[in-house]
Scaffold this motif. Sequence first.
Motif, short mmCIF file in Angstrom:
data_model
loop_
_atom_site.label_atom_id
_atom_site.label_comp_id
_atom_site.label_asym_id
_atom_site.label_seq_id
_atom_site.Cartn_x
_atom_site.Cartn_y
_atom_site.Cartn_z
N ARG A 71 26.78 35.22 87.34
CA ARG A 71 26.11 35.23 86.02
C ARG A 71 26.10 33.83 85.40
O ARG A 71 25.10 33.42 84.78
CB ARG A 71 26.83 36.22 85.11
CG ARG A 71 26.77 37.67 85.61
CD ARG A 71 27.50 38.62 84.68
NE ARG A 71 27.64 39.94 85.27
CZ ARG A 71 28.80 40.51 85.59
NH1 ARG A 71 29.94 39.86 85.35
NH2 ARG A 71 28.84 41.71 86.13
N GLU A 72 27.20 33.08 85.57
CA GLU A 72 27.24 31.72 85.03
C GLU A 72 26.21 30.82 85.70
O GLU A 72 25.51 30.04 85.04
CB GLU A 72 28.65 31.14 85.21
CG GLU A 72 29.71 31.82 84.36
CD GLU A 72 31.12 31.38 84.74
OE1 GLU A 72 31.26 30.63 85.73
OE2 GLU A 72 32.08 31.78 84.05
N GLU B 90 30.99 37.34 87.93
CA GLU B 90 30.98 36.48 86.74
C GLU B 90 30.49 35.08 87.09
O GLU B 90 29.74 34.47 86.33
CB GLU B 90 32.38 36.42 86.12
CG GLU B 90 32.39 35.66 84.80
CD GLU B 90 33.75 35.72 84.12
OE1 GLU B 90 34.03 34.82 83.32
OE2 GLU B 90 34.51 36.67 84.39
N SER C 238 23.51 31.84 87.23
CA SER C 238 22.19 32.36 86.87
C SER C 238 21.72 31.74 85.56
O SER C 238 20.57 31.32 85.43
CB SER C 238 22.24 33.88 86.75
OG SER C 238 21.01 34.38 86.29
N GLU C 239 22.62 31.66 84.59
CA GLU C 239 22.26 31.08 83.29
C GLU C 239 22.03 29.58 83.42
O GLU C 239 21.08 29.03 82.85
CB GLU C 239 23.37 31.37 82.29
CG GLU C 239 23.08 30.85 80.89
CD GLU C 239 24.15 31.24 79.90
OE1 GLU C 239 24.13 30.71 78.77
OE2 GLU C 239 25.04 32.05 80.25
N ALA C 240 22.91 28.90 84.20
CA ALA C 240 22.80 27.44 84.32
C ALA C 240 21.53 27.03 85.07
O ALA C 240 20.91 26.01 84.74
CB ALA C 240 24.02 26.89 85.05
N ASP D 106 18.82 29.09 85.48
CA ASP D 106 17.69 29.88 84.98
C ASP D 106 16.98 30.57 86.14
O ASP D 106 15.78 30.44 86.35
CB ASP D 106 16.71 28.98 84.21
CG ASP D 106 15.65 29.82 83.46
OD1 ASP D 106 15.94 31.00 83.19
OD2 ASP D 106 14.55 29.30 83.19
#
Length: 644
Positions: A521-522, A518, A524-526, A528
């Motif tokens: 994933r956080e 998790e 990865s989004e932050a 990009d």
Amino acid sequence: MTDERSSEPTDDERSESEASGGAEPAVAGDENDTGEENDPDDEFTIADFHDASQQEGRPVLTAAAVSRALEISQEQAADRLEALAENGDLERHAVSTDPVVWYPSELEDLTDRERVVVFPKRREIIVDRPDQFTRAQLSQFAHLADANGEQGYRYVVRPEDVWGTPHDSFDDLARTMRQALGQRSEDLEDWVESQWDRAHQFRLVTHEDGYTVLEAQSPEIMGNVARQKLDEEHVHAPISETEDWVQEGSEAAIKRILYEAGYPVQDHRELESGEELPIDLEVRLRDYQRTWVDRFAEAGEGVFVGPPGSGKTVAAMGAMAHVDGETLVLVPSRDLAQQWADTIVEYTSLEPHQIGQYHGGRKEVRPVTIATYQIAGMDRHRSLFDDREWGLVIFDECQHVPSDVYRRSTHLQSKHRLGLSASPIREDDRQTEIFTLVGPPIGTDWEALFDAGHVAEPELEIRYVPWGDDEQANAYGSADGQEKYRIAARNRGKVDEVRYLLSAHPDSKALVFVDYLEQGRELSEALDVPFLSGETPHHERRRLLDEFRRNERDLLLISRVGDEGIDLPTADLAIVASGLGGSRRQGTQRAGRTMRPAGGALVYVLATRGTREEDFARKQLQHLGRKGMTIREQTVDREDERSR
């Protein structure tokens, strides 16, 4: 959402206080208690100083330390030290914490040349400024325990170091010891000889009728050791007072059990070499790699131990070329199987059609077969591997071998066995089993490779990061046990710190490691950026890694799958956002992703300030410091970072 972990979670520092007065009186029964007081007029020689040095465990002593060791008053000790100094045997030096320290005059030029001090009772060797020859000689019978301590390089001679020495006789080993130490240490040599004898008490041989026999040097050692430790699972019956008929398939267990009892077994079985397979190595080995291969050739088995980037895989191909026989390579994952196949084609004369892969995606058994440990240990596949006579079995990442899942693969018998590991340590302390199941350690100390420029020493910094928000800080305060570590590891303040470090090194190729899916994933989004984890399909993993290797991508975010399951490309910058609570081996693997000949690499380990993660980070990286790496610590001030 419940966090998933991508793998299992996972010296004594002696404190010496200096006495300010005289020593305590001898206790009745003490071996030094002669019933007589020391005569202050007794002659005091440099030999007495060395005895005190031996007892205290260091070559530089205060008068208080001498008084304690020799059981005289501090005033008497000071007078005797002064007398030796007048004779030129001792030198003195004033320091801030003690009035005067004393040391032998022969150590006066320690800063200019190599010096070796032996402590035989502790089986320790302290070396200041050792040259390459001395290191090479020491590595044949001693373990480098500390490469950056205040006392210089500290080697320890352990039983397993003597058991695995590449010498044919004790006289040869003693000659190597004297060359390394520059002197003869009778007490140390006596102990080493006793361990040499233990290592030659048992051996496995092949009977003329084809079965295996365990032989002992004497009826006493057979009866008091082997027949006390082994049962019907291991041996059928005695053949003579010194011979037992071995149960087929129990050889590895016998070797492990007797090793743990302090009696390593010499394996002299007439195992098949497999079908001949000519292999030429099409790359020149470095000198230390050639030494590894030569030692493997002498013993027929062993474990190549060296830091990431030292070329263990290429050296293993040198071993393949030496054996010239069909080879089975066991790896932790199918990604590594593919990378092994590609590397063998690149560095040897073998063609792709001679190399097979056997795992969940492919089922090929060829002259060189690369299989996963899991598949090789399954009953329905075992016959495929058992029926073929392998000249060599290679165990990659062999620190896993003692685990219950991987151990079954070691039952595969071959004339030659070779393991590879950057850090053969286990948190369950079963690392000695690696050397009983595969072979003795063969390697070069990390510091020597750093100095020679074969492997770049990365700069490693632990950064203590503040909490990103009060919610997580409060949750940490009310949590218990492992939950505390999990919350600290996932501190959202680390997102800002990762951004800051990436921006501070804009031209670097970077790998960011996380322990929790998790959290990955956080991030990865932050950021990009793709997150490479166990959930990533194999074809996608390979595409991302190939892009990184070709410099088409300069940043990857990776879970624990990157620790050992895949051969990550070289990076200039590694950021460990979480994951140092797992194991010492994990710290080695992640720091090692920057260890290649090109220098200038940086490793940052993030730990949440004021939490258990601080202690985890320090402890799990201590052994890297002992291997010669420099470790810094930095407390992050968020306001200072924002102003830069």
